[in-house]
Enzyme design. Structure first.
Site, short mmCIF file in Angstrom:
data_model
loop_
_atom_site.label_atom_id
_atom_site.label_comp_id
_atom_site.label_asym_id
_atom_site.label_seq_id
_atom_site.Cartn_x
_atom_site.Cartn_y
_atom_site.Cartn_z
N LYS A 25 -13.26 -0.36 2.36
CA LYS A 25 -14.36 -0.05 2.83
C LYS A 25 -14.81 0.93 3.87
O LYS A 25 -15.94 0.89 4.31
CB LYS A 25 -14.71 -1.51 3.42
CG LYS A 25 -14.64 -2.76 2.68
CD LYS A 25 -14.88 -3.85 3.30
CE LYS A 25 -14.57 -5.24 2.70
NZ LYS A 25 -14.80 -6.53 3.14
N ARG A 47 4.07 1.17 8.31
CA ARG A 47 4.60 2.40 7.27
C ARG A 47 3.32 2.91 6.88
O ARG A 47 2.41 2.10 6.48
CB ARG A 47 5.14 1.75 6.24
CG ARG A 47 5.47 2.80 5.19
CD ARG A 47 6.68 2.43 4.16
NE ARG A 47 7.83 2.13 4.96
CZ ARG A 47 8.84 2.36 4.09
NH1 ARG A 47 8.93 2.01 2.68
NH2 ARG A 47 10.02 2.17 4.87
N HIS A 100 12.05 7.65 10.10
CA HIS A 100 12.10 6.22 10.01
C HIS A 100 13.06 5.88 10.77
O HIS A 100 14.50 5.59 10.47
CB HIS A 100 12.54 6.32 8.20
CG HIS A 100 12.57 4.70 7.75
ND1 HIS A 100 12.37 3.78 8.40
CD2 HIS A 100 12.89 4.54 6.56
CE1 HIS A 100 12.65 2.61 7.68
NE2 HIS A 100 13.00 3.20 6.58
N ARG A 150 12.72 -3.69 0.95
CA ARG A 150 13.44 -3.98 2.00
C ARG A 150 13.14 -3.77 3.07
O ARG A 150 13.37 -4.53 4.01
CB ARG A 150 14.80 -3.23 1.74
CG ARG A 150 14.93 -1.69 2.09
CD ARG A 150 15.92 -0.89 1.74
NE ARG A 150 15.72 -1.02 0.00
CZ ARG A 150 16.50 -1.29 -0.88
NH1 ARG A 150 17.69 -1.46 -0.61
NH2 ARG A 150 15.90 -1.11 -2.03
N THR A 151 12.40 -2.83 3.43
CA THR A 151 12.03 -2.84 5.06
C THR A 151 11.14 -3.87 5.49
O THR A 151 10.87 -4.32 6.47
CB THR A 151 11.20 -1.25 5.25
OG1 THR A 151 12.23 -0.28 4.87
CG2 THR A 151 11.07 -1.08 6.68
#
Lengths: 315, 315, 315
Positions: free
Chosen positions: C86, C108, C136, C58-59
């Site tokens: 890497k 995030r 958040h 959703r975010t």
């Protein structure tokens, strides 16, 4: 002057005047990304597909940003979650993309020559975004552009490419590009990481980094791929770093207008000291910035073969 | 005439005049993808979500290209890296997407009936992009469109669908579609890959490919899913190919204006010989091209229920 | 009034008048998503990168939709298939994105403080889309907006946050936000899931859900993360549900204009009964709808620091 080729597959296939055309076009696109509204309608209604078989951050995103700033429709797809797991051949996959009227296919693949093979079977344009240890032409072009912004002429410029030359598509493409522009190229690294037949490349070879630093105009530091160690090509990262890491101490012996480059991703402390990567000689992030402009230029030049706007940077 | 349904869930739910409406609309969209600027503003400001639980190349990209050529905002998401791993129900996931004001949800799911279930709980339109072994309606529509471009009428057309019928959503949707249009459909394959109750499908059944070829107007070759072999439904790919692979030798017995189709991805040499897949009878890549037009038509027809531009293909 | 910060990192850093500015701006954007053409040219030519290290549906989609409805170029990238494998540092990765002239980085990350760290090294704006168990902030802002649409004033509003408080970035951001707006906040859950030092949060603490329900104006039900059970913080989901699941029976004791909220994804039957999640008190999907508006507002306010259109919602 339009570009002669349908595709951009490697630097090897380009003539000097084509390289200059690409760099000049890229130069005009740099300014687009500095505007408040970073977007021109030049490739509106063109479909560009980013087909990446190998992991990539900067290259895929750079192409996607380039496409979007030109108003093209950009479609990403990576191997995972695709039809290859269902046994489809690469050629069938890309023929499908062409049948959907893709204009340009940007392709990264682990197999050397994959882009060439595909391009020879498609009418759509193909841009090689890296094929195994073969070529990575857009990297070499953005490197040239970044150097050209800072030096008067590439002719005779002393460039040292340092590290894992034998297995590096970045090194190969840069050697081809620099030689075509008349630069004086030295490759430098431990024997196990230099190509066996370096004569054919028409470059100088050195195993002594400290010796070549004082005369270099440009140092291109390559990423050490850690998996080499497992293959016994590197005794240890620590030993490699003692001999080939670009440290402040080594930098002290360099010319005062030296340019330090790196294609990324960087292994800080392995091939380059963090203070050097972030220091005044480093033009590493300029390379990244110029990458978007070079890719915009190529998308424009290849898509433009079918005739588009006169002024590609008009907002 | 607007489309009667909120969703496109399966061919089974469509009436013949709706199928014709979709094909006619798709036909008008074909030309958009042949323009230098392949883009119309028809669905500007609409939000289309491609929600793929199963791997897909051509279908996902075809829908994404269709959405972008209509100027819609296309959002991709696949199961990996999503909330399902956090225990959210499918219905909660799609209700969330609807709450973000998605207009159309394109959904592929491994469970038969998943799209129907979701559609019955949403006001947003749902397009079934394949639900288990149940239906794949956009594939059948693009197949119909591709046939219709080449034959005078579908009524009475003799179509043979060959291979893994029992487990194929492509076969099911095509049987429904072809029967609704009045075609004469034969399914052909080994007993283990044909449905147990084929009577209800109102088709002819054959186990002898060589026998049905001479009378066929269209051969639809289906992909053999290699995992069937593990389930003992196929003795061996080699044996399957000896009996059911469309080879040049078999093709020699066919009508001279035969059409050879395949939904892809192709297992070259298993169900179809490479020379046939790429040969003059093959309209396989036309299917792919028409897929974009059919999906543009469906996105337009479903989103257009709320009233959009008069001329959907005006640039 | 422009926003004071370059970034949106956490609610902790915001002053009350900044929160009000964001909510007021978001309120004006709600209507854009209700139009037939859900798109404004406000952020045309801006580049917004969604960089998600952790899975998210959703975010990520909410941010992507927000960016596209503002006509910005949205680029997704998740950790898998990127350069981190890497050995590149997070800071090098985001400096690369900035060098490509990204305007806003939505990030995030599993590490608390990751967004703050990155933001302090970039000129580009950073929006924290969740950093470990820390903050958040966009979730708290959309929660505030959703409450504000239904109550006359936040001052003195009795909000109970229920469940896994100690490890929840949603809980932390909401506590900060609600306290700044003058609400009366109670946290409620089993001892093992409440923070050790709750005094510093200036909230009431309860272990008895049944006792706090009758006086609550708002119940914020948090998702129970099933992995807590493995860590012995939860005796069993069943026992948790007996004490803390919001059931119709418990709801019967609530005030008649109670608001029931949940940030999603929901574990139906664990922290909330399905009939309550879908019932008349629930404003869960309004939270999702408002999420797009809040994110549009933040993208506009942060990108707008460099001066863009006067009327951000003009079509």
């Amino acid at each position: 002057m339009p570009i002669k080729h349908k595709d951009l597959l490697g630097i090897k296939e380009l003539e000097k005047d084509e390289i200059i055309l690409i760099l000049d076009t890229a130069e005009s696109f740099i300014e687009v990304s500095e505007r408040p509204i970073k977007k021109v309608p030049t490739l509106r209604g063109k479909t560009i597909i980013n087909y990446f078989h190998e992991p990539s951050t900067r290259t895929r995103i750079s192409f996607e940003i380039a496409a979007k700033r030109l108003s093209a429709d950009a479609i990403n797809f990576s191997q995972s979650g695709s039809s290859a797991s269902k046994g489809e051949t690469l050629l069938d996959t890309v023929r499908n993309l062409q049948a959907m009227r893709a204009d340009i296919l940007v392709m990264r693949h682990s197999v050397p020559g994959a882009a060439h093979f595909i391009a020879s079977h498609l009418e759509a344009s193909v841009i090689n975004a890296g094929d195994g240890a073969h070529e990575h032409p857009t990297q070499a072009l953005l490197d040239l552009l970044t150097i050209r912004q800072r030096v008067n002429q590439l002719e005779g410029l002393r460039v040292v490419i340092v590290g894992d030359i034998a297995y590096s598509r970045v090194a190969r493409s840069n050697i081809f590009a620099l030689k075509k522009m008349g630069a004086d190229v030295t490759i430098c690294g431990p024997t196990t990481l230099l190509p066996h037949k370096s004569e054919s490349l028409d470059v100088r070879v050195s195993h002594n980094f400290d010796e070549v630093i004082p005369k270099a105009d440009v140092l291109m530091m390559l990423r050490i791929q850690r998996e080499r160690q497992a293959k016994m090509l590197l005794p240890s990262l620590r030993e490699y770093s003692q001999l080939f890491c670009l440290t402040p101490k080594r930098l002290a012996k360099a010319r005062e207008n030296l340019l330090v480059m790196h294609p990324g991703p960087i292994n800080r402390g392995v091939e380059i000291d963090p203070s050097v990567a972030d220091g005044p000689f480093s033009i590493i992030l300029n390379q990244v910035t110029n990458g978007v402009a070079v890719r915009m230029a190529l998308l424009f030049l290849l898509a433009g073969r079918s005739g588009i706007e006169k002024n590609p940077i008009a907002a």
